[in-house]
Design an enzyme around this catalytic site. Structure first.
Site, mmCIF file in Angstrom:
data_model
loop_
_atom_site.group_PDB
_atom_site.id
_atom_site.type_symbol
_atom_site.label_atom_id
_atom_site.label_comp_id
_atom_site.label_asym_id
_atom_site.label_seq_id
_atom_site.Cartn_x
_atom_site.Cartn_y
_atom_site.Cartn_z
ATOM 1 N N LYS A 204 0.862 -1.115 0.134
ATOM 2 C CA LYS A 204 -0.084 -0.136 0.056
ATOM 3 C C LYS A 204 0.865 1.331 -0.018
ATOM 4 O O LYS A 204 1.544 1.483 0.853
ATOM 5 C CB LYS A 204 -0.672 -0.218 1.243
ATOM 6 C CG LYS A 204 -2.051 1.283 1.200
ATOM 7 C CD LYS A 204 -2.786 1.218 2.588
ATOM 8 C CE LYS A 204 -3.767 2.341 2.640
ATOM 9 N NZ LYS A 204 -4.503 2.289 3.884
ATOM 10 N N LYS A 230 1.162 10.167 5.449
ATOM 11 C CA LYS A 230 1.418 8.806 6.230
ATOM 12 C C LYS A 230 2.739 8.199 5.527
ATOM 13 O O LYS A 230 2.759 6.629 5.650
ATOM 14 C CB LYS A 230 0.142 7.982 5.633
ATOM 15 C CG LYS A 230 -1.342 8.599 6.417
ATOM 16 C CD LYS A 230 -2.289 7.822 6.055
ATOM 17 C CE LYS A 230 -3.440 8.311 6.589
ATOM 18 N NZ LYS A 230 -4.838 7.406 6.385
ATOM 19 N N GLU A 246 7.573 -6.275 1.659
ATOM 20 C CA GLU A 246 6.247 -6.219 2.402
ATOM 21 C C GLU A 246 5.595 -7.373 1.739
ATOM 22 O O GLU A 246 5.093 -8.302 2.785
ATOM 23 C CB GLU A 246 5.742 -4.883 1.961
ATOM 24 C CG GLU A 246 6.308 -3.708 2.565
ATOM 25 C CD GLU A 246 6.157 -3.573 4.030
ATOM 26 O OE1 GLU A 246 5.698 -4.486 4.957
ATOM 27 O OE2 GLU A 246 6.505 -2.734 4.717
ATOM 28 N N LYS A 261 -2.079 -1.680 -3.537
ATOM 29 C CA LYS A 261 -2.767 -0.474 -3.738
ATOM 30 C C LYS A 261 -2.134 0.719 -3.835
ATOM 31 O O LYS A 261 -1.049 0.900 -2.957
ATOM 32 C CB LYS A 261 -3.726 -0.296 -2.314
ATOM 33 C CG LYS A 261 -4.603 0.676 -2.194
ATOM 34 C CD LYS A 261 -5.509 0.610 -0.807
ATOM 35 C CE LYS A 261 -6.425 1.832 -0.700
ATOM 36 N NZ LYS A 261 -6.899 2.039 0.355
ATOM 37 N N SER A 287 -10.285 5.423 -4.937
ATOM 38 C CA SER A 287 -11.270 6.364 -5.074
ATOM 39 C C SER A 287 -10.756 7.448 -5.924
ATOM 40 O O SER A 287 -11.560 7.877 -6.752
ATOM 41 C CB SER A 287 -11.576 7.092 -3.769
ATOM 42 O OG SER A 287 -10.447 7.716 -3.215
ATOM 43 N N TYR A 326 -14.853 0.781 -7.493
ATOM 44 C CA TYR A 326 -16.176 1.328 -7.409
ATOM 45 C C TYR A 326 -17.089 1.310 -8.479
ATOM 46 O O TYR A 326 -18.216 1.744 -8.631
ATOM 47 C CB TYR A 326 -16.033 3.009 -7.002
ATOM 48 C CG TYR A 326 -15.107 2.987 -5.648
ATOM 49 C CD1 TYR A 326 -15.867 2.867 -4.360
ATOM 50 C CD2 TYR A 326 -13.736 3.153 -5.685
ATOM 51 C CE1 TYR A 326 -14.948 2.989 -3.181
ATOM 52 C CE2 TYR A 326 -12.789 3.203 -4.219
ATOM 53 C CZ TYR A 326 -13.643 3.197 -3.225
ATOM 54 O OH TYR A 326 -13.179 3.204 -1.890
#
Length: 337
Positions: A204, A230, A246, A261, A287, A326
């Site tokens: 991510k 972040k 990871e 992601k 999104s 979505y």
């Protein structure tokens, strides 16, 4: 140009593109509704759907409406839903304690969906950003100006057990804390939930494409910014090898599904992960990817359906077995026509 001019070619690849049926026979990749997972947003109360301005066509839903939506999604052949709660600000705190409330919104939503549509796969996120006033994915250490890794993992493991008790099929830690997959697997197994699967957000990235999602769950307004930093826990977008580290750790710790992601800007990572593991691989078309296609289509700059379908096809072609998107419902509806 002379009409008699003719190349002496043995191989003419265009032969297999000449008709629709020939193209279908030679098609290498397909996207079916069963490959898709619809992210859904749930909010408190018996209220009307609440449209999300930055995500046209997507709304936050009450539990009652969410159950109806899941019935429709299952009827369309969509395999699963990924649940995200939008909490009232009064329930948010520095330590995100509402996440451990056995009757918190997302757990009630899981119970309602599994009671009404048991066949659909329900996935719940494990992260604290919907529950914290600061909008970060874990417990904030003010002195260090960073997340407290191990303390956050302890909370995530408790969240996983609560979700399993509620009947969730799969938990999805999206926090990027070190060691959280192994701790969650131990907690689930020790509490008798060895059949509950883990979909790990393994690679991510600290992406700029998450803004509309933060609107949807309210973490942007909590933190007072759409650009919450972040980078101390999400991956550097420049790093390919680190992503593979990871992924390998999550596989070693017991993840059942790995995830990359975002999806579209990281097709190279999806391909690398696909070649590095035999585990099922998910990719999250986030999104911002959705919003940019929708916005360009609204302005008449892109063909919505063709660009939507091509974007999903590219993710599958790169190696994803399943896609959180979505567009899932709209794609499945179009597939029926």
């Amino acid at each position: 140009m002379s009409d008699s001019y003719k190349l002496e070619l043995t191989r003419r690849p265009r032969r297999m593109r000449r008709t629709a049926s020939l193209r279908a026979l030679a098609c290498e990749t397909e996207v079916l509704p069963q490959h898709l997972i619809q992210p859904v947003f749930v909010l408190e109360g018996d209220v009307a759907p609440e449209p999300i301005g930055s995500m046209p066509g997507i709304s936050r839903l009450s539990i009652k409406d969410l159950v109806a939506e899941c019935r429709e999604l299952h009827a369309l052949g969509i395999s699963g839903v990924a649940l995200f709660p939008k909490l009232d600000d009064s329930l948010k705190s520095d330590d995100g304690r509402e996440a451990l409330n056995p009757n918190t919104l997302v757990l009630r939503a899981i119970r309602a969906i599994k009671a009404a549509v048991p066949e659909i796969t329900v996935i719940t996120d494990l992260a604290l950003d919907p529950y914290t006033v600061h909008g970060h994915d874990g417990l904030w250490d003010a002195a260090a100006q960073d997340l407290a890794n191990d303390a956050t993992v302890e909370v995530l493991a408790e969240m996983a057990v609560l979700a399993a008790e509620a009947g969730v099929d799969m938990v999805a830690p999206s926090d990027m804390m070190d060691g959280r997959v192994g701790a969650i697997r131990v907690a689930l197994d020790d509490n008798g939930y060895d059949k509950t699967a883990i979909m790990a957000y393994s690679a991510k990235f600290a992406s700029a494409f998450y803004g509309p999602f933060r609107d949807a769950v309210g973490s942007a307004s909590s933190a007072g910014t759409h650009h919450l930093d972040k980078r101390t826990y999400q991956l550097n977008p420049a790093n390919r090898r680190e992503a593979l580290v990871e992924v390998a750790l999550d596989e070693e710790e017991g993840a059942d599904v790995l995830m990359v992601k975002p999806a579209g800007p990281y097709l190279d990572i999806i391909r690398e992960v696909r070649e590095a593991t035999e585990l099922p691989l998910a990719a999250y078309q986030v999104s911002g990817e959705y919003a940019q296609i929708m916005a360009a289509a609204e302005r008449g700059w892109l063909d919505l359906e063709r660009c939507r379908d091509e974007s999903l096809l590219a993710i599958r072609r790169a190696g994803a077995d399943m896609i959180l998107t979505y567009f899932a419902k709209a794609y499945a509806q179009a597939a029926l026509t």
